[in-house]
Write an enzyme that holds these catalytic residues in place. Structure first.
Site, short mmCIF file in Angstrom:
data_model
loop_
_atom_site.label_atom_id
_atom_site.label_comp_id
_atom_site.label_asym_id
_atom_site.label_seq_id
_atom_site.Cartn_x
_atom_site.Cartn_y
_atom_site.Cartn_z
NE ARG A 107 2.32 -3.28 31.54
CZ ARG A 107 1.97 -2.37 32.45
NH1 ARG A 107 0.87 -2.55 33.16
NH2 ARG A 107 2.71 -1.31 32.66
CG ASP A 138 -0.87 -3.42 37.48
OD1 ASP A 138 -0.05 -4.26 37.04
OD2 ASP A 138 -0.61 -2.20 37.59
CG ASP A 176 3.65 1.64 39.53
OD1 ASP A 176 3.51 0.59 40.19
OD2 ASP A 176 3.36 1.75 38.32
CG HIS A 207 2.08 -0.03 28.46
ND1 HIS A 207 1.20 0.94 28.06
CD2 HIS A 207 2.37 0.26 29.76
CE1 HIS A 207 0.98 1.78 29.06
NE2 HIS A 207 1.67 1.39 30.11
CD1 TRP A 231 -5.65 0.28 35.54
CD2 TRP A 231 -5.46 -1.92 35.17
NE1 TRP A 231 -4.32 -0.01 35.39
CE2 TRP A 231 -4.17 -1.35 35.16
CE3 TRP A 231 -5.59 -3.31 34.98
CZ2 TRP A 231 -3.01 -2.11 34.96
CZ3 TRP A 231 -4.45 -4.06 34.78
CH2 TRP A 231 -3.18 -3.47 34.76
N GLY A 232 -7.39 -2.69 38.54
CA GLY A 232 -6.77 -2.58 39.87
C GLY A 232 -5.33 -2.13 39.73
CB SER A 233 -4.18 1.14 38.54
OG SER A 233 -3.01 1.92 38.47
N GLY A 234 -1.66 -0.74 39.86
CA GLY A 234 -0.55 -0.60 40.80
C GLY A 234 -0.06 0.84 40.88
C1 SPV Z 1 -0.96 0.86 36.14
O1 SPV Z 1 -1.98 1.57 36.07
O2 SPV Z 1 -0.44 0.53 37.22
C2 SPV Z 1 -0.34 0.36 34.91
C3 SPV Z 1 -0.53 1.10 33.66
O3 SPV Z 1 0.34 -0.64 34.99
S1 SPV Z 1 0.85 2.14 33.48
O4 SPV Z 1 0.96 2.99 34.64
O5 SPV Z 1 0.64 2.87 32.25
O6 SPV Z 1 2.05 1.31 33.37
MG MG Z 2 0.96 -1.06 36.88
#
Ligand code: SPV
Ligand code: MG
Length: 274
Positions: free
Chosen positions: A139, A65, A38, A170, A24-27
Site C-alpha cells: 500500500r 491490515d 489508529d 490510497h 478487511w481486518g481494519s486497524g
Molecule cells: C483501516 O481501515 O485501518 C485502513 C484504511 O487502513 S484507512 O483508515 O482509510 O487508512
Molecule cells: Mg489501517
C-alpha cells in the site's frame, strides 16, 4: 471483489452474511473499538488475535491490515507467518514510518520510508509466507503524504518489482480524481486495490469499468454503522425514560442468539450430551 471492514467476529459474520467476498481486518476499526487512535497504540498481538478469531468465524477470506508491518523488514519476517498461521489469506502493508498515524485524519503525520527499505519489507513478507497463494498487498501512502502522482507511480512500480501481488493506492481527497489519474497511468502487471472512504461517490460499477482494480475495501463502515446505531438508541432510551420505545425496532434477542452460533451448539448437544 469487495471486502467489508470488521473489528470483531460478530461484525465479520454480519459482513459475510450480507454477501461481501472478504473481510478487511481494519486497524482503524480495531483501534476505534478500543477507543484509542489508529497509530500503533494497540499491540500487534492484539490485532493478530482478532484476525485469528475472525478467520475462525467466517468462511470468506480475511485480509489483514498489518499497518507498516510493526517495525522493519525483520519484524515483517516474523509477523507474516503468524498471520498466515492465524488463517488470514492476505496482508496489506503500507509504506509509512513506524509508528504510523492514521491516513484519513487531516494534518496527520504522513512520513514515508525509503523505497529500498519498503522493497526489503515486501521481499521479507513474500519470503516469509509458506503458501504461495498467500497475498502480499503493498500500500502506498504517497498521495496521502502529498508527494504527487509521479512518485506514487514510481513507488508502485518498485513495489511490484519487489514481489507485491497487488498495489493499494490510497487517497484522502474528497473526489476520486487523483485515484482515477493514477489508475489511468498505471501500466503495471498487478491489480490495484482501492479504499474509497474519502470519495464515496465512486460506485462499484464505475470501478469495475476501469478494469485494473481487483479489490475494493470498504474501510470503516462496520464501526461507523455501529457507532451511529448505538448513539441513536442510547440517546432515545435516556430521552424516553426506558427501553419500551426502542425495543420493537431492535434486532431481537433470538436474532443475536442465532449470530452466536446457537444452532451449532444445539447440534453438539444432540450428538454428544448424554
Ligand atoms: C483501516 O481501515 O485501518 C485502513 C484504511 O487502513 S484507512 O483508515 O482509510 O487508512
Ligand atoms: Mg489501517
Amino acid at each position: 471483489m469487495h471486502a467489508m471492514s470488521a473489528h470483531n467476529p460478530l461484525s465479520a459474520r454480519l459482513a459475510a452474511e450480507a454477501g461481501f467476498d472478504a473481510i478487511w481486518g481494519s486497524g482503524f476499526e480495531l483501534s476505534a473499538s478500543y477507543a484509542v487512535p489508529d497509530a500503533n497504540i494497540l499491540s500487534a498481538g492484539l490485532h493478530l488475535d482478532m484476525m485469528r478469531a475472525i478467520a475462525a468465524t467466517v468462511d470468506v477470506p480475511v485480509i489483514a491490515d498489518i499497518d507498516t508491518g510493526f517495525g522493519n523488514a525483520i519484524n515483517v519476517s516474523y509477523v507474516v507467518p503468524q498471520y498466515e498461521a492465524a488463517g488470514v489469506s492476505a496482508v496489506v502493508m503500507e509504506d509509512k514510518t513506524f509508528p504510523k498515524d492514521t491516513s484519513l485524519r487531516a494534518d496527520g503525520r504522513q512520513e514515508l520510508v525509503r523505497v529500498e527499505e519498503f522493497q526489503g519489507k515486501i521481499e521479507a513478507a513474500c519470503a516469509a509466507r509458506r503458501d504461495p497463494d498467500f497475498c502480499v498487498i503493498a500500500r502506498t501512502e504517497t498521495l496521502i503524504a502529498g508527494l504527487g502522482q509521479a512518485e506514487a507511480l514510481a513507488r508502485a512500480a518498485a513495489y511490484e518489482a519487489a514481489g507485491a501481488d497487488a498495489i493499494l493506492i490510497h487517497s484522502k481527497q474528497a473526489t476520486p480524481d487523483e485515484v482515477l489519474a493514477f489508475i489511468a497511468a498505471w501500466s503495471g502487471g498487478v491489480p490495484l486495490v482501492l479504499v474509497p472512504t474519502a470519495y464515496p461517490q465512486l460506485r462499484e460499477r464505475d470501478i469495475q469499468a476501469l478494469g485494473k482494480v481487483g479489490l475494493v475495501i470498504y474501510g470503516n463502515h462496520a464501526i461507523r454503522a455501529a457507532v451511529g446505531a448505538m448513539r441513536e438508541i442510547f440517546a432515545r432510551i435516556r430521552a424516553e425514560g426506558g427501553i419500551h420505545a426502542v425495543d420493537a425496532g431492535l434486532p431481537t434477542v433470538r436474532d443475536i442468539i442465532g449470530l452466536q452460533g446457537d444452532a451449532d451448539m444445539r447440534e453438539l448437544e444432540r450428538r454428544f450430551l448424554r
